[in-house]
Design an enzyme around this catalytic site. Structure first.
Site, PDB file in Angstrom:
ATOM      1  N   SER A  19      30.007  71.443   0.269  1.00 28.83           N
ATOM      2  CA  SER A  19      31.326  71.188   0.365  1.00 28.83           C
ATOM      3  C   SER A  19      32.052  70.906   1.493  1.00 28.83           C
ATOM      4  O   SER A  19      32.126  72.116   2.138  1.00 28.83           O
ATOM      5  CB  SER A  19      32.062  72.221  -0.772  1.00 28.83           C
ATOM      6  N   HIS A  43      29.926  66.969  -1.370  1.00 28.70           N
ATOM      7  CA  HIS A  43      30.639  67.564  -2.132  1.00 28.70           C
ATOM      8  C   HIS A  43      32.074  67.233  -1.795  1.00 28.70           C
ATOM      9  O   HIS A  43      32.325  68.004  -0.701  1.00 28.70           O
ATOM     10  CB  HIS A  43      30.469  68.882  -2.812  1.00 28.70           C
ATOM     11  N   ASP A  45      36.336  67.803  -2.236  1.00 31.16           N
ATOM     12  CA  ASP A  45      37.185  68.316  -3.037  1.00 31.16           C
ATOM     13  C   ASP A  45      38.424  67.481  -2.913  1.00 31.16           C
ATOM     14  O   ASP A  45      39.193  67.855  -2.087  1.00 31.16           O
ATOM     15  CB  ASP A  45      37.318  69.946  -2.853  1.00 31.16           C
ATOM     16  N   MET A  47      42.359  67.785  -3.996  1.00 31.39           N
ATOM     17  CA  MET A  47      43.221  68.586  -4.434  1.00 31.39           C
ATOM     18  C   MET A  47      44.562  67.872  -4.370  1.00 31.39           C
ATOM     19  O   MET A  47      45.026  67.713  -3.129  1.00 31.39           O
ATOM     20  CB  MET A  47      43.330  69.972  -3.931  1.00 31.39           C
ATOM     21  N   HIS A  76      35.050  65.822  -6.686  1.00 32.23           N
ATOM     22  CA  HIS A  76      35.535  66.886  -7.546  1.00 32.23           C
ATOM     23  C   HIS A  76      36.801  66.583  -7.627  1.00 32.23           C
ATOM     24  O   HIS A  76      37.471  67.199  -6.517  1.00 32.23           O
ATOM     25  CB  HIS A  76      34.894  68.229  -7.037  1.00 32.23           C
ATOM     26  N   MET A  78      40.286  67.896  -8.294  1.00 29.78           N
ATOM     27  CA  MET A  78      41.173  69.040  -9.026  1.00 29.78           C
ATOM     28  C   MET A  78      42.709  68.649  -8.804  1.00 29.78           C
ATOM     29  O   MET A  78      43.472  68.888  -7.745  1.00 29.78           O
ATOM     30  CB  MET A  78      40.978  70.236  -7.928  1.00 29.78           C
ATOM     31  N   MET A 147      33.040  76.014 -12.809  1.00 32.25           N
ATOM     32  CA  MET A 147      33.703  76.952 -11.543  1.00 32.25           C
ATOM     33  C   MET A 147      33.489  78.218 -11.504  1.00 32.25           C
ATOM     34  O   MET A 147      33.469  79.021 -12.644  1.00 32.25           O
ATOM     35  CB  MET A 147      35.235  76.642 -11.634  1.00 32.25           C
ATOM     36  N   GLY A 152      40.534  75.861  -5.786  1.00 33.64           N
ATOM     37  CA  GLY A 152      41.646  75.462  -4.978  1.00 33.64           C
ATOM     38  C   GLY A 152      41.364  76.066  -3.351  1.00 33.64           C
ATOM     39  O   GLY A 152      42.001  75.330  -2.683  1.00 33.64           O
ATOM     40  N   PHE A 153      40.359  77.072  -3.432  1.00 38.04           N
ATOM     41  CA  PHE A 153      40.127  77.473  -2.013  1.00 38.04           C
ATOM     42  C   PHE A 153      38.912  77.872  -1.854  1.00 38.04           C
ATOM     43  O   PHE A 153      38.190  78.229  -2.636  1.00 38.04           O
ATOM     44  CB  PHE A 153      41.144  78.562  -1.648  1.00 38.04           C
ATOM     45  N   GLY A 154      38.310  77.622  -0.649  1.00 36.52           N
ATOM     46  CA  GLY A 154      36.904  77.976  -0.310  1.00 36.52           C
ATOM     47  C   GLY A 154      36.822  79.326   0.196  1.00 36.52           C
ATOM     48  O   GLY A 154      38.211  80.129   0.240  1.00 36.52           O
ATOM     49  N   GLY A 155      35.682  79.792   0.194  1.00 36.54           N
ATOM     50  CA  GLY A 155      35.664  81.420   0.746  1.00 36.54           C
ATOM     51  C   GLY A 155      36.203  82.381  -0.146  1.00 36.54           C
ATOM     52  O   GLY A 155      36.126  83.607   0.114  1.00 36.54           O
ATOM     53  N   ASP A 185      30.023  75.898  -8.833  1.00 33.30           N
ATOM     54  CA  ASP A 185      30.786  75.708  -7.404  1.00 33.30           C
ATOM     55  C   ASP A 185      31.883  76.886  -7.303  1.00 33.30           C
ATOM     56  O   ASP A 185      32.696  77.091  -8.292  1.00 33.30           O
ATOM     57  CB  ASP A 185      31.696  74.484  -7.665  1.00 33.30           C
ATOM     58  N   GLY A 186      31.792  77.511  -6.195  1.00 30.83           N
ATOM     59  CA  GLY A 186      32.776  78.584  -5.794  1.00 30.83           C
ATOM     60  C   GLY A 186      31.879  80.048  -5.585  1.00 30.83           C
ATOM     61  O   GLY A 186      31.223  80.358  -6.437  1.00 30.83           O
ATOM     62  N   GLY A 187      31.805  80.389  -4.129  1.00 33.04           N
ATOM     63  CA  GLY A 187      31.285  81.564  -3.869  1.00 33.04           C
ATOM     64  C   GLY A 187      29.703  81.498  -3.928  1.00 33.04           C
ATOM     65  O   GLY A 187      28.923  82.728  -3.945  1.00 33.04           O
ATOM     66  N   GLY A 207      30.253  75.715   0.049  1.00 33.38           N
ATOM     67  CA  GLY A 207      31.174  75.315   1.299  1.00 33.38           C
ATOM     68  C   GLY A 207      30.976  76.247   2.363  1.00 33.38           C
ATOM     69  O   GLY A 207      30.427  75.767   3.418  1.00 33.38           O
ATOM     70  N   SER A 208      31.533  77.404   2.271  1.00 34.34           N
ATOM     71  CA  SER A 208      31.375  78.304   3.359  1.00 34.34           C
ATOM     72  C   SER A 208      30.210  78.837   3.773  1.00 34.34           C
ATOM     73  O   SER A 208      30.094  78.811   5.093  1.00 34.34           O
ATOM     74  CB  SER A 208      32.501  79.573   3.334  1.00 34.34           C
TER      75      SER A 208
HETATM   76  C1  DX5 Z   1      37.104  75.260  -4.496  1.00 35.34           C
HETATM   77  C2  DX5 Z   1      36.208  74.097  -4.411  1.00 35.34           C
HETATM   78  C3  DX5 Z   1      34.868  74.258  -3.782  1.00 35.34           C
HETATM   79  C4  DX5 Z   1      34.728  75.128  -2.344  1.00 35.34           C
HETATM   80  C5  DX5 Z   1      33.841  76.347  -2.586  1.00 35.34           C
HETATM   81  O1  DX5 Z   1      38.019  74.988  -5.491  1.00 35.34           O
HETATM   82  O2  DX5 Z   1      35.946  73.434  -5.623  1.00 35.34           O
HETATM   83  O3  DX5 Z   1      34.127  73.129  -3.639  1.00 35.34           O
HETATM   84  O4  DX5 Z   1      34.637  74.273  -1.322  1.00 35.34           O
HETATM   85  O5  DX5 Z   1      33.809  76.937  -1.474  1.00 35.34           O
HETATM   86  P1  DX5 Z   1      32.747  78.162  -1.345  1.00 35.34           P
HETATM   87  O6  DX5 Z   1      31.579  77.551  -1.275  1.00 35.34           O
HETATM   88  O7  DX5 Z   1      33.169  78.686   0.193  1.00 35.34           O
HETATM   89  O8  DX5 Z   1      33.312  79.131  -2.238  1.00 35.34           O
HETATM   90 ZN    ZN Z   2      34.553  71.683  -5.561  1.00 38.00          ZN
END
Ligand code: DX5
Ligand code: ZN
Length: 238
Positions: A19, A43, A45, A47, A76, A78, A147, A152-155, A185-187, A207-208
């Site tokens: 991501s 990927h 995102d 938003m 994706h 959102m 999800m 909404g946020f990475g990490g 997707d997420g964590g 992502g992270s």
């Molecule tokens: C969050 C995004 C994800 C995000 C995941 O809402 O949809 O795609 O980039 O980031 P990580 O892998 O750091 O949780």
């Molecule tokens: Zn995503």
């Protein structure tokens, strides 16, 4: 213009989708290049600050990525009103366009528009959204995104509470019989990806875990190896 086709994939092949949310937004083409060859998808995102409390990028940036990224784009969305906005991402050439079930008023029509524009159609569910009400939509989609954080946020930390839903989603897809990919997707990280694969995911957004690594391509390869090993011992049919 769309990117070069990805590898030919049989059912249940592990696919990696880094991501770019965790990348440097001023260097998106370089950041895409950093995972080209290692990843299957990029990927992206989108938003809108309404569906989620964060604002990222929209169609103009996706159009530029389509020109400059060397791997297929996985959008994706959102956003509110995906019925209004999603088809344009497909028409622009995104290989996959995913809309959120919670935001769509006419998901069947919108998913069909995405497909008729030549893209794969994805349906995303937030952690608290049950999968069972969407079982009848499986023939309309190519991928379901579960999800594993609130969007909404990475990490953010991975939500283990989604794993039972992921197992139920894998059962539904198996019973449906068609090839519907299951994306998480997420964590997703070296600590959590095996749990996801064992529970039934076959497409992994990270992502992270990728872009905060010293070597993003090596991080993708290492995550893929973990997911493939876990898939090999997964209880669901492969
Ligand atoms: C969050 C995004 C994800 C995000 C995941 O809402 O949809 O795609 O980039 O980031 P990580 O892998 O750091 O949780
Ligand atoms: Zn995503």
């Amino acid at each position: 213009m769309d990117a070069a086709p990805g590898p030919t994939l049989g059912p249940m092949a592990v696919q990696m989708a880094p991501s770019i949310l965790s990348a440097d937004f001023a260097r998106l083409a370089d950041e895409a290049a950093a995972v080209t060859g290692a990843a299957d998808w990029l990927h992206v995102d989108v938003m809108d600050n309404h569906f989620v409390p964060n604002l990222t990028l929209g169609l103009p940036v996706v159009e530029s990525l389509l020109k400059h990224a060397g791997l297929p784009i996985d959008c994706h969305l959102m956003i509110e009103e995906p019925d209004r906005w999603a088809p344009a991402y497909a028409e622009a050439g995104a290989r996959n366009v995913t809309i959120h079930a919670e935001a769509a008023s006419s998901p069947v029509r919108t998913l069909r528009m995405i497909r008729s524009a030549g893209s794969r159609a994805g349906l995303a569910l937030n952690p608290a959204t049950p999968v069972e009400p969407y079982a009848d939509l499986l023939p309309e989609i190519d991928m379901m995104l579960l999800m594993t954080v609130e969007p909404g946020f990475g990490g953010q930390p991975f939500l283990d509470l989604v794993l039972p839903k992921l197992r139920r989603a894998r059962d539904l897809v198996t019973r449906h019989g068609g090839e519907v990919w299951l994306q998480v997707d997420g964590g997703v990280s070296e600590k959590t990806i095996e749990r996801c694969a064992e529970a039934g995911a076959d497409v992994f957004v990270a992502g992270s875990a990728v872009y905060h690594a010293d070597d993003p391509a090596a991080a993708v390869q290492s995550l893929r190896a973990q997911a493939e090993q876990a898939t090999a011992r997964a209880p669901w049919p492969s």
